[in-house]
Design a protein around this motif. Structure first.
Motif, PDB file in Angstrom:
ATOM      1  N   ALA A 119       0.871  -1.187   0.000  1.00 53.85           N
ATOM      2  CA  ALA A 119       0.000   0.000   0.000  1.00 53.85           C
ATOM      3  C   ALA A 119       0.899   1.225   0.000  1.00 53.85           C
ATOM      4  N   ASN A 120       0.815   2.008  -1.043  1.00 51.73           N
ATOM      5  CA  ASN A 120       1.526   3.284  -1.090  1.00 51.73           C
ATOM      6  C   ASN A 120       0.566   4.353  -0.590  1.00 51.73           C
ATOM      7  N   VAL A 121       0.863   4.923   0.551  1.00 53.33           N
ATOM      8  CA  VAL A 121      -0.066   5.917   1.099  1.00 53.33           C
ATOM      9  C   VAL A 121       0.132   7.227   0.336  1.00 53.33           C
ATOM     10  N   ALA A 122      -0.827   7.510  -0.507  1.00 52.80           N
ATOM     11  CA  ALA A 122      -0.780   8.718  -1.335  1.00 52.80           C
ATOM     12  C   ALA A 122      -1.741   9.737  -0.715  1.00 52.80           C
ATOM     13  N   SER A 123      -2.419  10.479  -1.544  1.00 53.32           N
ATOM     14  CA  SER A 123      -3.368  11.458  -1.007  1.00 53.32           C
ATOM     15  C   SER A 123      -4.325  11.880  -2.103  1.00 53.32           C
ATOM     16  N   GLY A 124      -5.535  12.200  -1.675  1.00 54.62           N
ATOM     17  CA  GLY A 124      -6.544  12.717  -2.609  1.00 54.62           C
ATOM     18  C   GLY A 124      -6.133  14.053  -3.220  1.00 54.62           C
ATOM     19  N   VAL A 125      -5.100  14.685  -2.648  1.00 55.91           N
ATOM     20  CA  VAL A 125      -4.650  15.944  -3.252  1.00 55.91           C
ATOM     21  C   VAL A 125      -4.013  15.682  -4.616  1.00 55.91           C
ATOM     22  N   GLY A 126      -3.494  14.456  -4.814  1.00 53.44           N
ATOM     23  CA  GLY A 126      -2.870  14.132  -6.101  1.00 53.44           C
ATOM     24  C   GLY A 126      -3.852  14.315  -7.255  1.00 53.44           C
ATOM     25  N   PRO A 127      -5.009  13.595  -7.220  1.00 50.31           N
ATOM     26  CA  PRO A 127      -5.984  13.768  -8.293  1.00 50.31           C
ATOM     27  C   PRO A 127      -6.515  15.204  -8.396  1.00 50.31           C
ATOM     28  N   MET A 128      -6.583  15.886  -7.241  1.00 47.68           N
ATOM     29  CA  MET A 128      -7.133  17.253  -7.318  1.00 47.68           C
ATOM     30  C   MET A 128      -6.163  18.195  -8.028  1.00 47.68           C
ATOM     31  N   VAL A 129      -4.861  18.096  -7.722  1.00 47.35           N
ATOM     32  CA  VAL A 129      -3.942  18.980  -8.444  1.00 47.35           C
ATOM     33  C   VAL A 129      -3.768  18.527  -9.904  1.00 47.35           C
ATOM     34  N   SER A 174      -0.348  27.748 -11.753  1.00 47.43           N
ATOM     35  CA  SER A 174       0.185  28.492 -10.595  1.00 47.43           C
ATOM     36  C   SER A 174      -0.763  28.388  -9.394  1.00 47.43           C
ATOM     37  N   GLU A 175      -1.975  27.893  -9.666  1.00 50.28           N
ATOM     38  CA  GLU A 175      -2.946  27.739  -8.566  1.00 50.28           C
ATOM     39  C   GLU A 175      -2.645  26.534  -7.673  1.00 50.28           C
ATOM     40  N   ILE A 176      -1.788  25.641  -8.145  1.00 55.40           N
ATOM     41  CA  ILE A 176      -1.555  24.388  -7.409  1.00 55.40           C
ATOM     42  C   ILE A 176      -0.980  24.680  -6.026  1.00 55.40           C
ATOM     43  N   PRO A 177      -1.706  24.278  -4.975  1.00 53.88           N
ATOM     44  CA  PRO A 177      -1.202  24.559  -3.632  1.00 53.88           C
ATOM     45  C   PRO A 177      -0.135  23.561  -3.214  1.00 53.88           C
ATOM     46  N   PHE A 178       0.833  24.020  -2.448  1.00 55.47           N
ATOM     47  CA  PHE A 178       1.880  23.180  -1.860  1.00 55.47           C
ATOM     48  C   PHE A 178       2.411  22.147  -2.858  1.00 55.47           C
ATOM     49  N   PRO A 179       2.974  22.638  -3.967  1.00 56.30           N
ATOM     50  CA  PRO A 179       3.364  21.692  -5.027  1.00 56.30           C
ATOM     51  C   PRO A 179       4.335  20.615  -4.554  1.00 56.30           C
ATOM     52  N   ALA A 180       5.220  20.944  -3.600  1.00 53.80           N
ATOM     53  CA  ALA A 180       6.193  19.921  -3.162  1.00 53.80           C
ATOM     54  C   ALA A 180       5.447  18.677  -2.713  1.00 53.80           C
ATOM     55  N   ALA A 187       2.584  12.059  -8.378  1.00 54.10           N
ATOM     56  CA  ALA A 187       3.609  11.189  -8.972  1.00 54.10           C
ATOM     57  C   ALA A 187       3.558   9.795  -8.332  1.00 54.10           C
ATOM     58  N   LEU A 188       3.279   9.749  -7.044  1.00 48.98           N
ATOM     59  CA  LEU A 188       3.224   8.442  -6.361  1.00 48.98           C
ATOM     60  C   LEU A 188       2.054   7.603  -6.888  1.00 48.98           C
ATOM     61  N   ILE A 189       0.943   8.254  -7.180  1.00 44.33           N
ATOM     62  CA  ILE A 189      -0.216   7.516  -7.713  1.00 44.33           C
ATOM     63  C   ILE A 189       0.136   6.939  -9.099  1.00 44.33           C
ATOM     64  N   ALA A 190       0.839   7.748  -9.903  1.00 40.37           N
ATOM     65  CA  ALA A 190       1.266   7.246 -11.226  1.00 40.37           C
ATOM     66  C   ALA A 190       2.281   6.115 -11.055  1.00 40.37           C
ATOM     67  N   ILE A 207      -0.114  -3.902  -5.840  1.00 40.78           N
ATOM     68  CA  ILE A 207       0.297  -2.611  -5.265  1.00 40.78           C
ATOM     69  C   ILE A 207      -0.860  -1.624  -5.438  1.00 40.78           C
ATOM     70  N   TYR A 208      -1.219  -0.962  -4.368  1.00 36.11           N
ATOM     71  CA  TYR A 208      -2.327   0.000  -4.417  1.00 36.11           C
ATOM     72  C   TYR A 208      -1.856   1.340  -3.872  1.00 36.11           C
ATOM     73  N   ALA A 209      -2.441   2.398  -4.412  1.00 28.31           N
ATOM     74  CA  ALA A 209      -2.280   3.717  -3.790  1.00 28.31           C
ATOM     75  C   ALA A 209      -3.530   3.939  -2.946  1.00 28.31           C
ATOM     76  N   VAL A 210      -3.354   4.574  -1.813  1.00 29.74           N
ATOM     77  CA  VAL A 210      -4.512   4.736  -0.931  1.00 29.74           C
ATOM     78  C   VAL A 210      -4.405   6.060  -0.181  1.00 29.74           C
ATOM     79  N   CYS A 211      -5.553   6.685  -0.002  1.00 32.97           N
ATOM     80  CA  CYS A 211      -5.598   7.939   0.760  1.00 32.97           C
ATOM     81  C   CYS A 211      -6.314   7.698   2.084  1.00 32.97           C
TER      82      CYS A 211
END
Ligand SMILES: NC(=O)c1ccc[n+]([C@@H]2O[C@H](COP(=O)([O-])OP(=O)(O)OC[C@H]3O[C@@H](n4cnc5c(N)ncnc54)[C@H](OP(=O)(O)O)[C@@H]3O)[C@@H](O)[C@H]2O)c1
Length: 284
Positions: A119-129, A174-180, A187-190, A207-211
């Protein structure tokens, strides 16, 4: 500069030769201060006794591990969300949230047993950005033929453009918040999708990504409106406990539901961008 730490796992190390290996490692003057030693023992009490016999050194940690167990599971949970918007902080975020997981998986997958799971702990922010990427960039991230090398190139292009303040030129709004943080999670989801494709034929590893959802932790300064970390843990454990034939290998999940890699809800993305402005600020 501090010396790079080695992490050394010795299985079956509560007695016999494994125990002596740990003892010798501790006697090596070079390893005393810098190595982290994981003393593997299938029985906790026997492992604790062994560590006690060694004088309870602070760099020796007990890892309960039965090497004959049928399924091995890796949960890549560690991540950072830097407050600073500097290139140094951004590189460190990618070293932890993207490259660290990529390398750990590459090292550990050969050691996983048949039907192992990650399980790669990603975040729902990935799809949003990702919604805020140019169409061309979206296609690059989600291409079904994307390779790890190509994804690394996308990541390196992002880091170079971040450093030279050219992110918009390569498709990052430029709207993308906290790009780091947010781009490292995209990138982790990809990466999860690519690694699932690369390794699925190898011992049936999935292997799964999960938020975990937006949880009150140090990561977001225990932000108001967030859920408990315990509920977040349930979301992660869903991809560990659900039979593999009920999940899609390489996909991204939250709360037991598969989510798209690019959020399809404009209002949600807008609300996220607004909400982000209040987040990750140092506590007053
Ligand atoms: N909280 C949320 O709202 C939320 C939302 C979506 C996704 N997530 C994800 O959920 C996961 C857990 O986050 P959290 O909220 O529990 O964050 P947290 O409270 O800040 O915990 C992060 C953990 O990662 C460890 N860590 C950081 N860098 C590391 C490194 N280089 N090597 C080893 N360990 C390292 C930290 O250890 P130290 O104590 O040593 O720093 C800490 O144990 C992360 O992947 C995060 O991106 C969280």
């Amino acid at each position: 500069m501090t010396e790079q730490k080695r992490v050394i796992l010795v299985t079956g190390a509560n007695k016999g030769i494994g125990f002596e290996v740990v003892k010798k490692l501790l006697q090596q003057s070079s390893s005393k201060a810098t190595d982290i030693i994981l003393l593997g023992s299938r029985d906790i009490k026997r492992g604790q006794d062994a560590i006690q016999q060694l004088g309870s050194p602070t760099n020796v940690h007990l890892l309960q591990l039965d090497t004959s167990s049928k399924e091995n599971i890796l949960i890549n949970n560690a991540a950072i969300a830097p407050r600073e918007n500097t290139i140094e902080a951004t590189r460190t975020a990618f070293a932890t949230n993207y490259y660290g997981i990529k390398m750990l998986n590459e090292y550990l997958i050969p050691l996983l047993r048949e039907n192992g799971r990650i399980a790669n702990v990603a975040s729902g922010v990935g799809p949003m950005v990702s919604y805020l990427f140019s169409k061309e960039l979206q296609q690059k991230y989600t291409s079904p033929t994307l390779t790890t090398q190509e994804l690394d190139n996308i990541v390196e292009d992002f880091l170079s453009a971040f450093e030279s303040h050219n992110l918009e030129r390569i498709g990052y709004s430029s709207e993308i918040p906290f790009p780091a943080y947010t781009i490292s999670k995209a990138a982790l989801i990809a990466l999860t999708r690519i690694q699932a494709r690369e390794y699925c034929n190898n011992k049936n590893i999935s292997i799964y990504a999960v938020c975990p959802g937006f949880c009150a932790t140090d990561l977001n300064n225990h932000a108001a409106g967030s859920r408990s970390a315990a509920i977040g843990a349930d979301s992660i454990l869903y991809v560990i406990d659900t039979p593999a034939n009920e999940l899609e290998n390489g996909a991204f999940y939250q709360d037991g539901k598969k989510l798209p890699e690019i959020c399809d809800d404009e209002a949600k993305v807008k609300a996220f961008v607004e909400h982000s402005k209040t987040l990750l600020k140092p506590k007053q």
